[in-house]
Motif scaffolding. Structure first.
Motif, mmCIF file in Angstrom:
data_model
loop_
_atom_site.group_PDB
_atom_site.id
_atom_site.type_symbol
_atom_site.label_atom_id
_atom_site.label_comp_id
_atom_site.label_asym_id
_atom_site.label_seq_id
_atom_site.Cartn_x
_atom_site.Cartn_y
_atom_site.Cartn_z
ATOM 1 N N HIS A 140 51.900 8.091 57.652
ATOM 2 C CA HIS A 140 51.278 8.760 56.405
ATOM 3 C C HIS A 140 49.752 8.123 56.144
ATOM 4 O O HIS A 140 48.636 8.861 55.798
ATOM 5 N N THR A 156 48.124 14.609 51.147
ATOM 6 C CA THR A 156 49.699 13.823 50.652
ATOM 7 C C THR A 156 50.774 14.632 50.993
ATOM 8 O O THR A 156 51.948 14.041 51.099
ATOM 9 N N GLU A 161 51.832 9.548 46.107
ATOM 10 C CA GLU A 161 51.194 8.628 46.950
ATOM 11 C C GLU A 161 51.152 7.142 46.435
ATOM 12 O O GLU A 161 51.101 7.077 45.036
ATOM 13 N N SER A 177 44.591 9.461 50.407
ATOM 14 C CA SER A 177 44.413 10.952 50.837
ATOM 15 C C SER A 177 43.593 11.722 49.898
ATOM 16 O O SER A 177 43.675 11.576 48.598
ATOM 17 N N LYS A 180 45.337 15.821 47.246
ATOM 18 C CA LYS A 180 46.676 15.594 46.385
ATOM 19 C C LYS A 180 47.568 17.040 46.038
ATOM 20 O O LYS A 180 46.855 17.641 45.525
ATOM 21 N N TYR A 193 47.595 9.773 39.993
ATOM 22 C CA TYR A 193 47.904 10.368 41.331
ATOM 23 C C TYR A 193 46.619 11.318 41.104
ATOM 24 O O TYR A 193 45.846 11.746 42.154
#
Length: 276
Positions: A140, A156, A161, A177, A180, A193
């Motif tokens: 990932h 994600t 995450e 990333s 999201k 996040y």
């Protein structure tokens, strides 16, 4: 119905298929015990045999891809590419397409200097939305680092995450990333996040398994995966169907409004699924 421009089965093929299925159930020829089991032509899992369903990935393709990745062998990659391309041709519409040389329709090739450089093209690249837990932290985060180096966007998926990835690595890379995802299960969706996104993606439908929703078995919901998803270890997680939280266009508008308030600088997209 929708008119097909691709031809397809006619009455003769439909009749042959119907008769073949009837023959399986009411064969006049005595059969042994082995033939009494239900036939499996591989619609859902790969099966060997001349009449088996073709899949984009078969054991030899995976073996060649793994060999190429582990040995960094151009020859193994060429074998993988040739096998994969033959399967694409055998099992998909895009495999039937080909490029025409420009001269066939009276045009000269574009000079290479007039083509956008690869360094700019890759900035539009996006990864698939594969969640942490369905794939490992190593896989990932490596996807995120790779796309950040290229200037593209990694996604994600719906598994949250780990906040530790919001800090640069000692080498100066970012494991964060850019996209999201926010699904109906809201796994791992926190203000931290949301505020660390360049794009917030509302997941309206499941792409890989349409109609089923994303599911992570309880045995995979352990340790850091459970913490990242804000979930209880050992308890399976499944995103409810799309209409669990979005019943109308007004509900979708409200969610977009909430996400824009959580991160005004991020763009908001909606993931939909289509089927031909």
């Amino acid at each position: 119905g929708i008119a097909s421009q691709l031809g397809g089965h006619g009455f003769e093929q439909l009749a042959q298929r119907t008769l073949a299925v009837h023959e399986r159930g009411f064969s006049a020829v005595p059969r042994g015990l082995a033939a009494d089991s239900l036939p499996n032509e591989g619609q859902y899992h790969w099966r060997e045999g001349p009449n088996a369903e073709k899949h984009l990935n078969d054991p030899m393709v995976i073996a060649k891809l793994q060999e190429a990745a582990r040995s960094n062998s151009r020859a193994a990659y060429a074998s993988f590419a040739a096998l994969h391309n033959s399967l694409v041709k055998a099992s998909s519409l895009r495999g039937q397409l080909d490029f025409k040389p420009p001269r066939q329709y009276g045009r000269a090739p574009i000079p290479l200097e007039a083509v956008e450089p690869a360094s700019e093209i890759v900035k539009r690249f996006r990864t698939g939305a594969m969640s942490y837990g369905s794939i490992s932290m190593e896989a990932h985060s490596t996807l995120a680092v790779a796309l950040n180096r290229l200037g593209g966007f990694s996604n994600t998926g719906e598994g949250g995450e780990d906040p530790v990835r919001y800090q640069p690595t000692p080498e100066g890379d970012s494991m964060k990333s850019a996209i999201k995802q926010v699904a109906s299960g809201r796994f791992g969706v926190t203000m931290e996040y949301l505020s660390n996104a360049q794009e917030l993606q509302i997941k309206m439908a499941q792409g890989a398994k349409p109609g089923e929703g994303g599911e992570l078995p309880g045995k995979k919901v352990q340790g850091n995966v459970a913490r990242t998803r804000c979930a209880t270890a050992g308890v399976g997680l499944i995103s409810p169907p799309p209409h669990h939280d979005i019943y109308s266009i007004e509900d979708l508008a409200q969610l977009i409004f909430d996400l824009k308030n959580s991160n005004p600088d991020a763009s908001v997209s909606v993931k939909l699924v289509s089927e031909v």
